[in-house]
Design a protein around this motif. Structure first.
Motif, mmCIF file in Angstrom:
data_model
loop_
_atom_site.group_PDB
_atom_site.id
_atom_site.type_symbol
_atom_site.label_atom_id
_atom_site.label_comp_id
_atom_site.label_asym_id
_atom_site.label_seq_id
_atom_site.Cartn_x
_atom_site.Cartn_y
_atom_site.Cartn_z
ATOM 1 N N GLU A 35 0.722 -1.224 0.106
ATOM 2 C CA GLU A 35 0.114 -0.167 -0.070
ATOM 3 C C GLU A 35 0.904 1.100 -0.275
ATOM 4 O O GLU A 35 0.613 2.129 -0.678
ATOM 5 C CB GLU A 35 -1.038 -0.074 1.163
ATOM 6 N N TRP A 36 1.895 1.499 0.782
ATOM 7 C CA TRP A 36 2.921 2.451 0.653
ATOM 8 C C TRP A 36 3.512 2.581 -0.497
ATOM 9 O O TRP A 36 3.513 3.806 -1.059
ATOM 10 C CB TRP A 36 4.050 2.321 1.951
ATOM 11 N N THR A 37 3.921 1.496 -1.008
ATOM 12 C CA THR A 37 4.771 1.654 -2.391
ATOM 13 C C THR A 37 3.652 2.298 -3.442
ATOM 14 O O THR A 37 4.097 3.037 -4.442
ATOM 15 C CB THR A 37 5.244 0.120 -2.894
ATOM 16 N N LYS A 39 1.116 4.182 -3.093
ATOM 17 C CA LYS A 39 0.874 5.555 -2.759
ATOM 18 C C LYS A 39 2.004 6.304 -3.314
ATOM 19 O O LYS A 39 2.144 7.314 -3.948
ATOM 20 C CB LYS A 39 0.816 5.724 -1.337
ATOM 21 N N TYR A 150 10.272 -1.711 -3.389
ATOM 22 C CA TYR A 150 10.268 -1.666 -1.846
ATOM 23 C C TYR A 150 11.275 -2.933 -1.521
ATOM 24 O O TYR A 150 11.094 -4.120 -1.951
ATOM 25 C CB TYR A 150 8.862 -1.824 -1.479
ATOM 26 N N LYS A 192 10.634 4.006 5.746
ATOM 27 C CA LYS A 192 9.479 3.998 6.713
ATOM 28 C C LYS A 192 9.755 2.802 7.576
ATOM 29 O O LYS A 192 9.916 1.705 7.250
ATOM 30 C CB LYS A 192 8.274 3.837 5.766
ATOM 31 N N ARG A 194 8.775 0.212 10.236
ATOM 32 C CA ARG A 194 7.554 -0.597 10.522
ATOM 33 C C ARG A 194 8.201 -1.790 11.722
ATOM 34 O O ARG A 194 8.955 -2.444 11.546
ATOM 35 C CB ARG A 194 7.018 -1.158 9.454
ATOM 36 N N CYS A 201 11.700 2.356 0.073
ATOM 37 C CA CYS A 201 11.152 2.337 -1.437
ATOM 38 C C CYS A 201 12.215 3.204 -2.315
ATOM 39 O O CYS A 201 12.292 4.463 -1.991
ATOM 40 C CB CYS A 201 9.767 2.852 -1.066
#
Ligand SMILES: C[S@@+](CC[C@H](N)C(=O)[O-])C[C@H]1O[C@@H](n2cnc3c(N)ncnc32)[C@H](O)[C@@H]1O
Length: 206
Positions: A35-37, A39, A150, A192, A194, A201
Protein backbone atom coordinates in the motif's frame (compact mmCIF):
# COMPACT_ATOMS: atom_id res chain seq x y z
CA UNK A 1 19.48 -28.07 4.84
CA UNK A 2 19.25 -25.22 7.39
CA UNK A 3 15.91 -23.66 8.23
CA UNK A 4 17.05 -20.18 7.14
CA UNK A 5 18.14 -21.57 3.77
CA UNK A 6 14.78 -23.27 3.22
CA UNK A 7 12.96 -20.08 4.20
CA UNK A 8 15.14 -17.94 1.88
CA UNK A 9 14.44 -20.38 -0.98
CA UNK A 10 10.70 -20.28 -0.37
CA UNK A 11 10.61 -16.49 -0.09
CA UNK A 12 12.69 -16.14 -3.28
CA UNK A 13 10.51 -18.58 -5.25
CA UNK A 14 7.61 -20.15 -3.30
CA UNK A 15 7.02 -23.78 -4.30
CA UNK A 16 4.56 -26.59 -3.58
CA UNK A 17 2.40 -26.85 -0.47
CA UNK A 18 4.88 -24.90 1.70
CA UNK A 19 4.85 -22.25 -1.01
CA UNK A 20 1.06 -21.98 -0.65
CA UNK A 21 1.49 -21.32 3.08
CA UNK A 22 4.29 -18.80 2.41
CA UNK A 23 1.96 -17.02 -0.04
CA UNK A 24 -0.80 -16.63 2.57
CA UNK A 25 1.78 -15.31 5.06
CA UNK A 26 3.24 -12.86 2.49
CA UNK A 27 -0.22 -11.62 1.59
CA UNK A 28 -0.75 -10.47 5.16
CA UNK A 29 2.78 -9.39 6.09
CA UNK A 30 3.47 -7.37 2.93
CA UNK A 31 0.09 -5.64 2.53
CA UNK A 32 1.25 -2.40 4.29
CA UNK A 33 4.44 -2.33 2.17
CA UNK A 34 2.39 -2.79 -1.01
CA UNK A 35 0.00 0.00 0.00
CA UNK A 36 2.84 2.39 0.82
CA UNK A 37 4.69 1.59 -2.42
CA UNK A 38 1.53 2.17 -4.47
CA UNK A 39 0.96 5.50 -2.74
CA UNK A 40 4.47 6.63 -3.71
CA UNK A 41 3.95 5.35 -7.26
CA UNK A 42 1.01 7.79 -7.79
CA UNK A 43 -0.88 5.58 -10.25
CA UNK A 44 -3.36 7.47 -12.45
CA UNK A 45 -6.74 5.95 -13.47
CA UNK A 46 -5.76 5.24 -17.10
CA UNK A 47 -2.23 3.96 -16.36
CA UNK A 48 -0.72 0.73 -17.62
CA UNK A 49 1.02 -0.84 -14.62
CA UNK A 50 3.46 -3.76 -14.25
CA UNK A 51 4.18 -5.58 -10.98
CA UNK A 52 7.27 -7.78 -10.87
CA UNK A 53 7.24 -10.68 -8.40
CA UNK A 54 3.58 -10.29 -7.42
CA UNK A 55 3.58 -13.35 -5.08
CA UNK A 56 0.04 -13.82 -3.69
CA UNK A 57 -1.26 -10.92 -5.81
CA UNK A 58 -2.24 -8.35 -3.17
CA UNK A 59 -0.32 -5.56 -4.93
CA UNK A 60 -1.97 -6.46 -8.26
CA UNK A 61 -5.41 -6.21 -6.67
CA UNK A 62 -4.65 -2.83 -5.07
CA UNK A 63 -3.00 -1.45 -8.24
CA UNK A 64 -6.09 -2.42 -10.27
CA UNK A 65 -8.27 -0.34 -7.91
CA UNK A 66 -6.07 2.70 -8.64
CA UNK A 67 -5.72 2.07 -12.40
CA UNK A 68 -9.51 1.89 -12.62
CA UNK A 69 -9.59 2.61 -16.38
CA UNK A 70 -6.15 1.16 -17.12
CA UNK A 71 -4.48 -2.25 -17.26
CA UNK A 72 -2.34 -4.13 -14.72
CA UNK A 73 0.10 -6.87 -15.75
CA UNK A 74 2.26 -9.00 -13.50
CA UNK A 75 5.13 -11.45 -13.85
CA UNK A 76 6.34 -14.05 -11.34
CA UNK A 77 8.52 -17.12 -11.79
CA UNK A 78 6.75 -19.15 -9.10
CA UNK A 79 4.00 -21.39 -10.51
CA UNK A 80 2.56 -21.64 -7.00
CA UNK A 81 2.28 -17.84 -6.73
CA UNK A 82 0.83 -17.49 -10.24
CA UNK A 83 -1.91 -19.96 -9.15
CA UNK A 84 -2.56 -18.15 -5.86
CA UNK A 85 -2.57 -14.65 -7.38
CA UNK A 86 -4.79 -15.86 -10.24
CA UNK A 87 -7.36 -17.14 -7.70
CA UNK A 88 -7.23 -13.84 -5.78
CA UNK A 89 -7.66 -11.73 -8.94
CA UNK A 90 -9.97 -14.05 -10.92
CA UNK A 91 -12.74 -11.46 -11.35
CA UNK A 92 -10.32 -8.76 -12.59
CA UNK A 93 -8.62 -11.22 -14.97
CA UNK A 94 -12.04 -12.14 -16.40
CA UNK A 95 -12.68 -8.46 -17.28
CA UNK A 96 -9.31 -8.21 -19.08
CA UNK A 97 -8.09 -5.45 -16.74
CA UNK A 98 -5.46 -7.73 -15.16
CA UNK A 99 -3.05 -10.17 -16.83
CA UNK A 100 -0.76 -12.42 -14.79
CA UNK A 101 2.14 -14.21 -16.46
CA UNK A 102 4.51 -16.94 -15.39
CA UNK A 103 8.05 -15.86 -16.27
CA UNK A 104 11.32 -14.28 -15.23
CA UNK A 105 11.48 -10.53 -14.80
CA UNK A 106 14.87 -10.45 -16.52
CA UNK A 107 13.20 -11.19 -19.87
CA UNK A 108 9.75 -9.64 -20.37
CA UNK A 109 7.40 -10.34 -23.30
CA UNK A 110 6.28 -6.69 -23.53
CA UNK A 111 7.13 -4.14 -26.22
CA UNK A 112 9.34 -1.14 -25.45
CA UNK A 113 7.57 1.86 -23.84
CA UNK A 114 4.49 -0.10 -22.65
CA UNK A 115 4.06 0.82 -18.97
CA UNK A 116 3.45 4.11 -17.10
CA UNK A 117 4.27 2.54 -13.74
CA UNK A 118 6.36 -0.45 -12.59
CA UNK A 119 6.71 -1.75 -9.05
CA UNK A 120 8.05 -4.65 -7.01
CA UNK A 121 7.82 -5.40 -3.29
CA UNK A 122 10.51 -7.51 -1.61
CA UNK A 123 11.56 -8.97 -4.93
CA UNK A 124 15.07 -7.68 -5.66
CA UNK A 125 17.08 -9.79 -3.17
CA UNK A 126 17.50 -12.93 -5.36
CA UNK A 127 18.21 -11.06 -8.63
CA UNK A 128 21.56 -12.30 -9.99
CA UNK A 129 22.12 -9.37 -12.35
CA UNK A 130 20.22 -6.43 -10.86
CA UNK A 131 21.41 -3.77 -13.32
CA UNK A 132 20.57 -5.91 -16.37
CA UNK A 133 17.14 -6.65 -14.83
CA UNK A 134 16.51 -2.96 -14.13
CA UNK A 135 17.49 -2.16 -17.72
CA UNK A 136 14.87 -4.67 -18.88
CA UNK A 137 12.26 -2.95 -16.69
CA UNK A 138 13.32 0.43 -18.06
CA UNK A 139 12.95 -0.89 -21.62
CA UNK A 140 9.25 -1.70 -21.14
CA UNK A 141 8.52 1.66 -19.44
CA UNK A 142 7.22 4.73 -21.23
CA UNK A 143 9.48 7.82 -21.14
CA UNK A 144 8.57 9.73 -17.96
CA UNK A 145 7.20 6.55 -16.35
CA UNK A 146 7.97 5.82 -12.70
CA UNK A 147 9.43 2.74 -10.98
CA UNK A 148 9.13 1.92 -7.25
CA UNK A 149 11.02 -0.92 -5.56
CA UNK A 150 10.37 -1.74 -1.93
CA UNK A 151 12.78 -3.75 0.22
CA UNK A 152 13.80 -4.09 3.87
CA UNK A 153 16.99 -2.22 4.72
CA UNK A 154 20.23 -4.24 4.68
CA UNK A 155 21.01 -3.59 8.35
CA UNK A 156 17.66 -5.05 9.47
CA UNK A 157 17.82 -8.01 7.06
CA UNK A 158 21.32 -8.89 8.29
CA UNK A 159 19.87 -9.86 11.68
CA UNK A 160 18.22 -12.90 9.97
CA UNK A 161 21.55 -14.09 8.48
CA UNK A 162 20.10 -14.97 5.06
CA UNK A 163 22.39 -17.17 2.90
CA UNK A 164 24.62 -14.83 0.89
CA UNK A 165 24.67 -17.11 -2.17
CA UNK A 166 20.86 -16.87 -2.46
CA UNK A 167 20.07 -13.28 -1.57
CA UNK A 168 21.76 -9.89 -1.80
CA UNK A 169 20.93 -7.26 0.79
CA UNK A 170 20.67 -3.58 -0.08
CA UNK A 171 20.56 -0.12 1.46
CA UNK A 172 18.60 2.80 -0.01
CA UNK A 173 21.68 4.48 -1.56
CA UNK A 174 22.78 1.17 -3.12
CA UNK A 175 19.47 0.59 -4.93
CA UNK A 176 19.32 4.26 -5.99
CA UNK A 177 22.81 3.74 -7.50
CA UNK A 178 21.69 0.59 -9.35
CA UNK A 179 18.70 2.49 -10.78
CA UNK A 180 20.97 5.30 -11.98
CA UNK A 181 23.37 2.73 -13.49
CA UNK A 182 20.43 1.20 -15.38
CA UNK A 183 19.72 4.61 -16.93
CA UNK A 184 16.89 5.90 -14.72
CA UNK A 185 16.65 9.60 -13.73
CA UNK A 186 15.99 11.14 -10.31
CA UNK A 187 16.88 7.93 -8.46
CA UNK A 188 16.01 8.44 -4.80
CA UNK A 189 14.65 6.55 -1.77
CA UNK A 190 12.39 7.02 1.24
CA UNK A 191 12.37 5.09 4.50
CA UNK A 192 9.43 4.04 6.65
CA UNK A 193 9.82 2.37 10.04
CA UNK A 194 7.59 -0.64 10.67
CA UNK A 195 7.69 -2.56 13.95
CA UNK A 196 11.41 -3.39 14.22
CA UNK A 197 12.59 -2.87 10.64
CA UNK A 198 13.05 -0.04 8.16
CA UNK A 199 11.22 -0.44 4.89
CA UNK A 200 12.88 1.35 1.99
CA UNK A 201 11.18 2.41 -1.25
CA UNK A 202 13.55 3.35 -4.08
CA UNK A 203 11.96 5.45 -6.81
CA UNK A 204 13.08 6.73 -10.20
CA UNK A 205 11.80 7.90 -13.59
CA UNK A 206 12.64 6.79 -17.14
C1 LIG B 1 9.15 -12.38 -1.08
S1 LIG B 1 8.03 -12.62 -2.40
C2 LIG B 1 7.11 -11.06 -2.40
C3 LIG B 1 5.78 -11.20 -3.08
C4 LIG B 1 4.92 -9.94 -3.17
N1 LIG B 1 5.55 -8.89 -3.92
C5 LIG B 1 4.50 -9.41 -1.82
O1 LIG B 1 4.58 -8.21 -1.61
O2 LIG B 1 4.06 -10.21 -0.99
C6 LIG B 1 9.04 -12.46 -3.86
C7 LIG B 1 8.30 -12.89 -5.14
O3 LIG B 1 9.08 -12.48 -6.26
C8 LIG B 1 9.16 -13.55 -7.18
N2 LIG B 1 10.44 -13.36 -7.92
C9 LIG B 1 11.68 -13.20 -7.40
N3 LIG B 1 12.61 -13.06 -8.38
C10 LIG B 1 11.91 -13.13 -9.55
C11 LIG B 1 12.29 -13.07 -10.92
N4 LIG B 1 13.58 -12.95 -11.27
N5 LIG B 1 11.33 -13.18 -11.86
C12 LIG B 1 10.03 -13.34 -11.51
N6 LIG B 1 9.60 -13.42 -10.23
C13 LIG B 1 10.53 -13.31 -9.26
C14 LIG B 1 9.08 -14.80 -6.33
O4 LIG B 1 8.64 -15.93 -7.06
C15 LIG B 1 8.10 -14.38 -5.25
O5 LIG B 1 6.76 -14.67 -5.60
Amino acid sequence: MGLMRKLAEQLSQPRGSWGQVVGVFLGRLNRPANEWTLKLLEIQPADRVLEVGFGPGVGIQEAAKLASRGWVAGVDFSETMVEQATRRNAALIATGRVELRYGDVSSLPDNDDTFDRVFGVNVIYPWREPVATLKELRRVMKPGGRIALYFVDKEDMKLWHPPADLVTLYSGPEVARLLAEAGFHEARFVIKKRWFWNGVCALAEK
